[in-house]
Design a protein around this motif. Structure first.
Motif, short mmCIF file in Angstrom:
data_model
loop_
_atom_site.label_atom_id
_atom_site.label_comp_id
_atom_site.label_asym_id
_atom_site.label_seq_id
_atom_site.Cartn_x
_atom_site.Cartn_y
_atom_site.Cartn_z
N HIS A 39 -5.21 -6.22 -15.17
CA HIS A 39 -3.89 -5.98 -14.59
C HIS A 39 -3.22 -4.79 -15.25
O HIS A 39 -3.59 -4.37 -16.35
N PHE A 40 -2.23 -4.27 -14.58
CA PHE A 40 -1.50 -3.11 -15.09
C PHE A 40 -0.43 -3.53 -16.07
O PHE A 40 0.24 -4.55 -15.90
N THR A 69 2.58 0.64 -7.96
CA THR A 69 2.23 0.90 -9.36
C THR A 69 1.76 2.34 -9.51
O THR A 69 0.99 2.83 -8.68
N LEU A 70 2.20 2.99 -10.57
CA LEU A 70 1.75 4.35 -10.87
C LEU A 70 0.91 4.30 -12.15
O LEU A 70 1.44 4.17 -13.25
N THR A 96 -2.56 -2.93 -5.23
CA THR A 96 -1.24 -2.81 -5.84
C THR A 96 -0.43 -1.63 -5.31
O THR A 96 0.57 -1.26 -5.90
N LEU A 97 -0.88 -1.03 -4.23
CA LEU A 97 -0.25 0.17 -3.69
C LEU A 97 -0.10 1.21 -4.79
O LEU A 97 0.99 1.60 -5.19
N SER A 98 -1.27 1.65 -5.27
CA SER A 98 -1.31 2.67 -6.31
C SER A 98 -2.46 3.62 -6.01
O SER A 98 -3.38 3.28 -5.26
N PRO A 99 -2.44 4.83 -6.59
CA PRO A 99 -3.54 5.77 -6.37
C PRO A 99 -4.91 5.22 -6.76
O PRO A 99 -5.93 5.62 -6.20
N LEU A 100 -4.94 4.29 -7.72
CA LEU A 100 -6.21 3.74 -8.15
C LEU A 100 -6.92 3.01 -7.01
O LEU A 100 -8.16 2.95 -6.98
#
Length: 385
Positions: A39-40, A69-70, A96-100
């Motif tokens: 997890h972030f 998340t960024l 997580t709606l992040s670039p990853l």
């Protein structure tokens, strides 16, 4: 050896809304799976989080919220090194709606690990509003990348149809709705009515955010001129809370409880309520709605995301374009005709037991895993041949 799942997601705050990934993670552990939770966490959170009895893998991020998340520049490297060390049978990402999210297919393909995604951004297919249009842009952005995942789990047939139209293959998509623990979320005794000095309790549970359309509920409550023995409980926090509290409060029989950390306290309050209202403009599949249904509340929710599909025939489905008018008419009916409350509550719980229990959810998820593992095994055999 137990199947090893690497869950990649975002740790939920210790309050009302629980992330899909954490509930399922615990369910898989109960079924004997080996699970690693990645997890972030921001830099100042990692040391404290790693001191727990079950250390998780933390991925560094610059910013995280309930919406997106960024990740930091090191996140990709930490993820790859962690997966090489863990050697999971499957990576399951609760996106997580992040670039990853966009790099995961390449990472897992290089490591030869099957990749599953749960994709659950809120949306509204039937009603075109600015909020719904913004949500649709998220689906359009993600669709080309989702097509590269091995399996993508969505919550409803309408969500699956939308992604197919955007180019994701039907063979990639699996409909597995959210599920709740129907042994925990049950009707039961509660002292909430005595505590809040009410004959009837109505409740909203969720974030205080624009897309939740909370002010429409508050305005309709005031316009309906509800009697003094009817109270509206507002459970949850968010950016809009201070301004809403300044305009709506005890003078209108509206009580602000904030985010309730203790899960048993929140359950006890929910059991003491009669009517649950969710006036959102967009949704995925609301866990708060499923929890209320499982506890036997009469439920009203807008026909957005999968909520209308869940509630049809088991509650009252609202048109999101006319929420205020409809609620102004409907809210008084429950205290005028209290016999409706247990009738709708029984229907709601029955619907959850039949289609939205956590055990059903896990059964479908296990089937998805086994299908994917078998597919990878056949591919490896062909390559060796």
């Amino acid at each position: 050896m137990a199947l090893h799942i690497a869950w990649l997601g975002k740790k939920s705050p210790p309050c009302g809304n629980v992330t899909y990934s954490r509930e399922i993670t615990n369910g898989l552990l109960d079924r004997g799976y080996q699970v690693s939770f990645l997890h972030f966490a921001q830099e100042d959170e990692q040391e404290a989080e790693n001191e727990g009895e079950m250390p998780d893998v933390t991925l560094p991020c610059l910013y995280k919220s309930q919406v997106y998340t960024l990740p930091s520049l090191r996140a990709n490297k930490v993820l790859v090194e962690s997966l090489k060390k863990l050697k999971p049978d499957i990576v399951h990402a609760s996106l997580t709606l992040s670039p990853l999210d966009f790099f995961l297919p390449d990472i897992c393909e290089e490591l030869n690990i099957p990749l599953v995604a749960t994709f659950h951004p809120a949306y509204s297919e039937k009603y075109r509003t600015l909020t719904a249009g913004t949500a649709l842009m998220t689906y359009q952005l993600y669709a080309p990348f989702l097509a590269r995942y091995d399996r993508v789990i969505v919550f409803s047939q309408s969500q699956k149809d939308l992604l197919i139209r955007l180019g994701v293959g039907a063979e990639t998509l699996r409909v597995i709705p959210n599920g709740v623990d129907t042994r925990k979320y049950t009707p039961g005794p509660s002292t909430a009515k005595e505590e809040f000095k009410a004959r009837y309790l109505y409740i909203y549970q969720g974030r205080m955010a624009i897309e939740k359309n909370v002010e429409a509920l508050l305005r309709s409550w005031c316009a309906a001129e509800m009697p003094a023995d009817c109270k509206l409980l507002m459970v949850g926090g968010g950016a809009l809370m201070p301004s809403l509290m300044a305009n709506y409060g005890p003078d209108q029989n509206i009580l602000w409880l904030g985010s309730i950390v203790d899960d048993q306290e929140r359950l006890q309050i929910l059991r003491g309520c009669d009517v649950f209202i969710l006036p959102s403009q967009i949704e995925g599949l609301s866990l708060s709605l499923l929890e209320a249904m499982a506890c036997g509340l009469a439920c009203l929710a807008t026909d957005v995301g999968a909520d209308g599909e869940v509630l049809t025939g088991a509650g009252i489905v609202l048109n999101p374009q006319y929420v205020k008018t409809q609620l102004q008419t409907l809210l008084p009916i429950f205290y005028q005709h209290p016999e409706m409350i247990p009738l709708l509550g029984d229907k709601a719980r029955k619907r959850v037991l039949e289609h939205y229990s956590l055990s059903h959810n896990l059964d479908r998820l296990e089937a998805c895993y086994q299908e994917l593992i078998a597919s990878y095994s056949r591919s490896r055999v062909k390559v060796k041949s």
